[in-house]
Design a protein around this motif. Structure first.
Motif, PDB file in Angstrom:
ATOM      1  N   VAL A 102       0.831  -1.215   0.000  1.00  0.00           N
ATOM      2  CA  VAL A 102       0.000   0.000   0.000  1.00  0.00           C
ATOM      3  C   VAL A 102       0.865   1.266   0.000  1.00  0.00           C
ATOM      4  CG1 VAL A 102      -1.840   1.282   1.156  1.00  0.00           C
ATOM      5  CG2 VAL A 102      -1.833  -1.211   1.246  1.00  0.00           C
ATOM      6  N   ARG A 103       1.724   1.392   1.002  1.00  0.00           N
ATOM      7  CA  ARG A 103       2.482   2.643   1.142  1.00  0.00           C
ATOM      8  C   ARG A 103       3.339   2.923  -0.091  1.00  0.00           C
ATOM      9  NH1 ARG A 103       7.457   4.264   3.667  1.00  0.00           N
ATOM     10  NH2 ARG A 103       7.291   6.323   4.659  1.00  0.00           N
TER      11      ARG A 103
ATOM     12  N   ALA B   6      -7.454  -1.899   0.628  1.00  0.00           N
ATOM     13  CA  ALA B   6      -7.048  -0.492   0.673  1.00  0.00           C
ATOM     14  C   ALA B   6      -6.719   0.048  -0.711  1.00  0.00           C
ATOM     15  CB  ALA B   6      -5.850  -0.332   1.600  1.00  0.00           C
ATOM     16  N   ILE B   7      -6.186  -0.812  -1.569  1.00  0.00           N
ATOM     17  CA  ILE B   7      -5.837  -0.370  -2.921  1.00  0.00           C
ATOM     18  C   ILE B   7      -7.072   0.106  -3.679  1.00  0.00           C
ATOM     19  CG2 ILE B   7      -5.096  -1.245  -5.185  1.00  0.00           C
ATOM     20  CD1 ILE B   7      -2.781  -0.570  -3.343  1.00  0.00           C
TER      21      ILE B   7
ATOM     22  N   PHE C 190       1.116   4.083  -2.931  1.00  0.00           N
ATOM     23  CA  PHE C 190       0.756   5.485  -2.710  1.00  0.00           C
ATOM     24  C   PHE C 190       1.910   6.411  -3.089  1.00  0.00           C
ATOM     25  CE2 PHE C 190       1.896   8.544   0.712  1.00  0.00           C
ATOM     26  CZ  PHE C 190       1.178   9.636   0.238  1.00  0.00           C
TER      27      PHE C 190
ATOM     28  N   LEU D  32      -7.750   3.626  -2.526  1.00  0.00           N
ATOM     29  CA  LEU D  32      -6.729   4.514  -3.087  1.00  0.00           C
ATOM     30  C   LEU D  32      -7.008   4.803  -4.560  1.00  0.00           C
ATOM     31  CD1 LEU D  32      -3.956   5.957  -2.917  1.00  0.00           C
ATOM     32  CD2 LEU D  32      -2.902   3.744  -3.484  1.00  0.00           C
TER      33      LEU D  32
ATOM     34  N   SER E   6     -10.053   7.011  -5.150  1.00  0.00           N
ATOM     35  CA  SER E   6      -9.809   8.394  -4.740  1.00  0.00           C
ATOM     36  C   SER E   6      -8.997   9.141  -5.794  1.00  0.00           C
ATOM     37  CB  SER E   6      -9.079   8.416  -3.391  1.00  0.00           C
ATOM     38  OG  SER E   6      -9.860   7.814  -2.384  1.00  0.00           O
ATOM     39  N   ILE E   7      -7.988   8.463  -6.348  1.00  0.00           N
ATOM     40  CA  ILE E   7      -7.168   9.099  -7.380  1.00  0.00           C
ATOM     41  C   ILE E   7      -8.000   9.402  -8.616  1.00  0.00           C
ATOM     42  CG2 ILE E   7      -5.161   8.811  -8.875  1.00  0.00           C
ATOM     43  CD1 ILE E   7      -3.992   6.963  -6.696  1.00  0.00           C
TER      44      ILE E   7
ATOM     45  N   SER F  89      -5.423  -5.187  -6.803  1.00  0.00           N
ATOM     46  CA  SER F  89      -6.098  -5.735  -5.640  1.00  0.00           C
ATOM     47  C   SER F  89      -6.027  -7.255  -5.779  1.00  0.00           C
ATOM     48  CB  SER F  89      -7.540  -5.226  -5.554  1.00  0.00           C
ATOM     49  OG  SER F  89      -8.166  -5.693  -4.385  1.00  0.00           O
TER      50      SER F  89
ATOM     51  N   ASN G  41       2.429   6.711  -6.866  1.00  0.00           N
ATOM     52  CA  ASN G  41       1.433   7.583  -7.494  1.00  0.00           C
ATOM     53  C   ASN G  41       1.718   9.048  -7.183  1.00  0.00           C
ATOM     54  OD1 ASN G  41      -1.129   6.198  -8.868  1.00  0.00           O
ATOM     55  ND2 ASN G  41      -0.317   4.818  -7.303  1.00  0.00           N
ATOM     56  N   ARG G  42       2.065   9.343  -5.953  1.00  0.00           N
ATOM     57  CA  ARG G  42       2.373  10.728  -5.578  1.00  0.00           C
ATOM     58  C   ARG G  42       3.558  11.267  -6.374  1.00  0.00           C
ATOM     59  NH1 ARG G  42       3.933  11.714   0.573  1.00  0.00           N
ATOM     60  NH2 ARG G  42       5.757  10.521  -0.130  1.00  0.00           N
TER      61      ARG G  42
END
Length: 249
Positions: A117-118, A161-162, A121, A165, A168-169, A141, A124-125
């Motif tokens: 997950v982290r 969680a993916i 994230f 994420l 949301s994106i 997933s 993507n950031r």
């Protein structure tokens, strides 16, 4: 089948093995420009050579642990310097773990979350600001993330969680015509599933309506579709790839 991905610039993580490697080879045959990432430098180099032979327009490699935020920044610099931007992001690297919830140490939970997950994230950031309008992101997933998995609570939670994420994106980059979709593989014949297959691979195949388990190439072809203009109005969706083994919404 041709997906018209020639000249597209793609980052694929976990590219030394399994689904990510199969995806890299498929995109290489399309003439895609590739940045391949994995922790295993030797296997990564071998994948890169195969991709060059398969027809990739350009192949760069980056051997690193992407749970290290500084390495994610370095990858961003490599993409900027060698590709001058990005069209496709496929963060496929991931790990699985097996511990009952009452025996699971914090270190196990943290490692699964950091890798699955982290790091996704952070990728993507780092890379979405470099992505060209009209780009495509494909996140991973799994069936476990959709229905849970006894003994694999950390993995199932990470894969659920993916979905949050990704969706949301979608709302943040959609006006740039960047699409974000999710593949949810079931039981695919990869190194990650080797223990499960050794224990009950025949049972899982028998439980699947198609009567067999999946191959990495069968997931790669769906990823290629989601990267291509053939899926230009597919956005924020989960695509199960499990042979019908799990069909609930």
């Amino acid at each position: 089948m041709k997906w018209d991905l020639e000249h597209r610039r793609a980052v694929i993580t976990g590219a030394a093995n399994g689904i990510a490697k199969a995806t890299a080879l498929l995109l290489a045959g399309e003439g895609t420009r590739l940045v391949l990432v994995d922790l295993d430098a030797d296997k990564l180099a071998a994948t890169a050579d195969e991709c060059r032979t398969a027809g990739a327009e350009q192949v760069e490699t980056f051997a690193a642990d992407l749970t290290d935020g500084e390495k994610v920044h370095e990858l961003g610099d490599l993409v900027r310097d060698s590709m001058d931007g990005l069209d496709l992001l496929i963060p496929a690297a991931g790990i699985i773990g097996r511990d009952p919830i009452d025996q699971m140490p914090d270190e196990h939970w943290d490692r699964i979350m950091n890798i699955n997950v982290r790091a996704v994230f952070q990728l993507n950031r780092e890379l979405l600001p470099q992505m060209a309008d009209g780009g495509s992101v494909v996140l991973f997933s799994s069936d476990a993330g959709r229905r849970g998995s006894p003994g694999k609570a950390a993995y199932a939670t990470a894969k659920a969680a993916i979905v949050g994420l990704a969706r949301s994106i979608v709302g943040e980059v959609g006006r740039r015509q960047i699409r974000v979709n999710i593949v949810a593989p079931g039981f695919i014949d990869t190194r990650m599933n080797a223990q499960t297959f050794a224990e009950k691979g025949d049972v899982l195949a028998d439980e699947t309506p198609l009567g067999r388990n999946g191959r990495p190439e069968e997931v790669a072809s769906v990823i290629a579709f989601l990267c291509s203009d053939a899926s230009s109005f597919v956005n924020g969706t989960i695509v199960p790839i499990n042979g019908g083994h799990y069909m609930a919404g």
